[in-house]
Write a protein that holds these residues in place. Structure first.
Motif, PDB file in Angstrom:
ATOM      1  N   ARG A  84       0.943  -1.101   0.077  1.00  0.00           N
ATOM      2  CA  ARG A  84       0.053  -0.083  -0.051  1.00  0.00           C
ATOM      3  C   ARG A  84       0.836   1.259   0.094  1.00  0.00           C
ATOM      4  O   ARG A  84       2.028   1.182   0.691  1.00  0.00           O
ATOM      5  N   ASN A  85       0.508   2.107  -0.758  1.00  0.00           N
ATOM      6  CA  ASN A  85       1.393   3.350  -1.086  1.00  0.00           C
ATOM      7  C   ASN A  85       0.539   4.588  -0.844  1.00  0.00           C
ATOM      8  O   ASN A  85      -0.450   4.779  -1.154  1.00  0.00           O
ATOM      9  N   THR A  86       1.235   5.844  -0.541  1.00  0.00           N
ATOM     10  CA  THR A  86       0.579   7.046  -0.676  1.00  0.00           C
ATOM     11  C   THR A  86       1.416   8.022  -1.636  1.00  0.00           C
ATOM     12  O   THR A  86       2.551   8.137  -1.838  1.00  0.00           O
ATOM     13  N   ILE A  87       0.597   8.389  -2.464  1.00  0.00           N
ATOM     14  CA  ILE A  87       1.259   9.597  -3.551  1.00  0.00           C
ATOM     15  C   ILE A  87       0.871  10.611  -2.889  1.00  0.00           C
ATOM     16  O   ILE A  87      -0.304  11.245  -2.912  1.00  0.00           O
ATOM     17  N   PRO A  88       1.804  11.587  -2.978  1.00  0.00           N
ATOM     18  CA  PRO A  88       1.523  12.823  -2.094  1.00  0.00           C
ATOM     19  C   PRO A  88       0.933  13.902  -2.925  1.00  0.00           C
ATOM     20  O   PRO A  88       0.970  13.746  -4.421  1.00  0.00           O
ATOM     21  N   GLY A  89      -0.224  14.342  -2.384  1.00  0.00           N
ATOM     22  CA  GLY A  89      -1.239  15.158  -3.006  1.00  0.00           C
ATOM     23  C   GLY A  89      -2.122  14.464  -3.849  1.00  0.00           C
ATOM     24  O   GLY A  89      -3.009  15.274  -4.278  1.00  0.00           O
ATOM     25  N   GLU A  90      -2.035  12.976  -3.948  1.00  0.00           N
ATOM     26  CA  GLU A  90      -3.160  12.633  -4.451  1.00  0.00           C
ATOM     27  C   GLU A  90      -4.057  11.431  -3.451  1.00  0.00           C
ATOM     28  O   GLU A  90      -5.279  11.654  -3.414  1.00  0.00           O
ATOM     29  N   GLY A  91      -3.280  10.679  -3.003  1.00  0.00           N
ATOM     30  CA  GLY A  91      -4.176   9.628  -1.813  1.00  0.00           C
ATOM     31  C   GLY A  91      -3.413   8.440  -1.572  1.00  0.00           C
ATOM     32  O   GLY A  91      -2.120   8.432  -1.977  1.00  0.00           O
ATOM     33  N   HIS A  92      -4.116   7.530  -1.373  1.00  0.00           N
ATOM     34  CA  HIS A  92      -3.359   6.098  -1.054  1.00  0.00           C
ATOM     35  C   HIS A  92      -3.891   5.074  -2.232  1.00  0.00           C
ATOM     36  O   HIS A  92      -4.981   5.286  -2.563  1.00  0.00           O
ATOM     37  N   VAL A  93      -2.979   4.417  -2.495  1.00  0.00           N
ATOM     38  CA  VAL A  93      -3.222   3.388  -3.436  1.00  0.00           C
ATOM     39  C   VAL A  93      -2.813   1.912  -3.337  1.00  0.00           C
ATOM     40  O   VAL A  93      -2.005   1.861  -2.378  1.00  0.00           O
ATOM     41  N   GLN A  94      -3.433   0.969  -3.814  1.00  0.00           N
ATOM     42  CA  GLN A  94      -3.039  -0.243  -3.650  1.00  0.00           C
ATOM     43  C   GLN A  94      -3.319  -1.289  -5.039  1.00  0.00           C
ATOM     44  O   GLN A  94      -4.457  -1.138  -5.489  1.00  0.00           O
ATOM     45  N   TYR A  95      -2.243  -1.741  -5.062  1.00  0.00           N
ATOM     46  CA  TYR A  95      -2.470  -2.734  -6.076  1.00  0.00           C
ATOM     47  C   TYR A  95      -3.366  -4.242  -5.850  1.00  0.00           C
ATOM     48  O   TYR A  95      -2.899  -4.579  -4.613  1.00  0.00           O
ATOM     49  N   MET A  96      -4.400  -4.800  -6.606  1.00  0.00           N
ATOM     50  CA  MET A  96      -5.122  -5.892  -6.074  1.00  0.00           C
ATOM     51  C   MET A  96      -5.074  -6.729  -7.146  1.00  0.00           C
ATOM     52  O   MET A  96      -4.822  -6.332  -8.350  1.00  0.00           O
ATOM     53  N   GLY A 101      -5.871 -13.538 -11.536  1.00  0.00           N
ATOM     54  CA  GLY A 101      -4.384 -12.915 -11.510  1.00  0.00           C
ATOM     55  C   GLY A 101      -4.420 -11.664 -12.207  1.00  0.00           C
ATOM     56  O   GLY A 101      -3.316 -10.975 -12.431  1.00  0.00           O
ATOM     57  N   ASN A 102      -5.630 -11.118 -12.717  1.00  0.00           N
ATOM     58  CA  ASN A 102      -5.581  -9.640 -13.218  1.00  0.00           C
ATOM     59  C   ASN A 102      -5.409  -8.616 -12.193  1.00  0.00           C
ATOM     60  O   ASN A 102      -6.092  -8.442 -11.490  1.00  0.00           O
ATOM     61  N   VAL A 103      -4.459  -7.816 -12.328  1.00  0.00           N
ATOM     62  CA  VAL A 103      -4.039  -6.891 -11.343  1.00  0.00           C
ATOM     63  C   VAL A 103      -5.019  -5.447 -11.692  1.00  0.00           C
ATOM     64  O   VAL A 103      -5.057  -5.220 -13.110  1.00  0.00           O
ATOM     65  N   PHE A 104      -5.506  -4.938 -10.844  1.00  0.00           N
ATOM     66  CA  PHE A 104      -6.078  -3.649 -10.835  1.00  0.00           C
ATOM     67  C   PHE A 104      -5.548  -2.793  -9.546  1.00  0.00           C
ATOM     68  O   PHE A 104      -5.134  -3.212  -8.761  1.00  0.00           O
ATOM     69  N   GLY A 105      -6.001  -1.414  -9.713  1.00  0.00           N
ATOM     70  CA  GLY A 105      -5.630  -0.710  -8.620  1.00  0.00           C
ATOM     71  C   GLY A 105      -6.853   0.042  -7.927  1.00  0.00           C
ATOM     72  O   GLY A 105      -7.981   0.239  -8.572  1.00  0.00           O
ATOM     73  N   LEU A 106      -6.614   0.288  -6.541  1.00  0.00           N
ATOM     74  CA  LEU A 106      -7.531   0.830  -5.689  1.00  0.00           C
ATOM     75  C   LEU A 106      -7.209   2.274  -5.234  1.00  0.00           C
ATOM     76  O   LEU A 106      -5.832   2.377  -5.018  1.00  0.00           O
ATOM     77  N   LYS A 107      -7.715   3.374  -5.067  1.00  0.00           N
ATOM     78  CA  LYS A 107      -7.396   4.482  -4.754  1.00  0.00           C
ATOM     79  C   LYS A 107      -8.187   5.194  -3.804  1.00  0.00           C
ATOM     80  O   LYS A 107      -9.623   5.251  -4.182  1.00  0.00           O
ATOM     81  N   GLN A 108      -7.775   5.654  -2.702  1.00  0.00           N
ATOM     82  CA  GLN A 108      -8.514   6.528  -2.073  1.00  0.00           C
ATOM     83  C   GLN A 108      -7.941   7.836  -2.033  1.00  0.00           C
ATOM     84  O   GLN A 108      -6.973   8.071  -1.593  1.00  0.00           O
ATOM     85  N   PRO A 109      -8.700   8.929  -2.241  1.00  0.00           N
ATOM     86  CA  PRO A 109      -8.324  10.195  -2.539  1.00  0.00           C
ATOM     87  C   PRO A 109      -8.034  10.903  -1.071  1.00  0.00           C
ATOM     88  O   PRO A 109      -8.590  10.432  -0.204  1.00  0.00           O
ATOM     89  N   LEU A 110      -7.125  11.779  -0.930  1.00  0.00           N
ATOM     90  CA  LEU A 110      -6.908  12.399   0.057  1.00  0.00           C
ATOM     91  C   LEU A 110      -8.133  13.208   0.747  1.00  0.00           C
ATOM     92  O   LEU A 110      -8.957  13.635  -0.090  1.00  0.00           O
TER      93      LEU A 110
END
Length: 101
Positions: free
Chosen positions: A73-85, A90-99
């Motif tokens: 799980r990572n935080t992108i400064p100024g954007e929010g928190h992200v997580q690959y799932m 096995g298909n990868v997709f991303g989740l994002k929670q905005p700040l």
């Protein structure tokens, strides 16, 4: 060996400020947020992103449905928190929670 053909209708992208050769798709142009990258970053070069207000609850629901966490799980400064799932196939997709404001 067949020559690689360029993608004809690639929407405009923005180079990530944090990862080389990682280009962000703008949902205003592409219809859904996503990322396109070279295979040196991930074996799956196109990732779709889905935005949620509660990243933790979304991760739990996906895992309970057979998906798996596919990275840190990572935080992108100024954007929010992200997580690959990844889905059960096995298909990868991303989740994002905005700040939060």
């Amino acid at each position: 060996m067949e020559a690689k053909r360029p993608i004809a209708a690639m929407p405009p992208t923005q180079q990530s400020a944090f990862v080389p050769n990682y280009h962000l798709l703008d949902p205003a142009d592409a219809g859904i947020p996503g990322a396109v990258m070279d295979r040196s970053y991930r074996s799956q070069p196109v990732i779709l992103w889905f935005e949620f207000n509660d990243l933790g609850a979304s991760i739990r629901a996906i895992v309970e449905s057979g998906g798996v966490v596919a990275g840190e799980r990572n935080t992108i400064p100024g954007e929010g928190h992200v997580q690959y799932m990844a889905d059960p196939e096995g298909n990868v997709f991303g989740l994002k929670q905005p700040l939060q404001d």
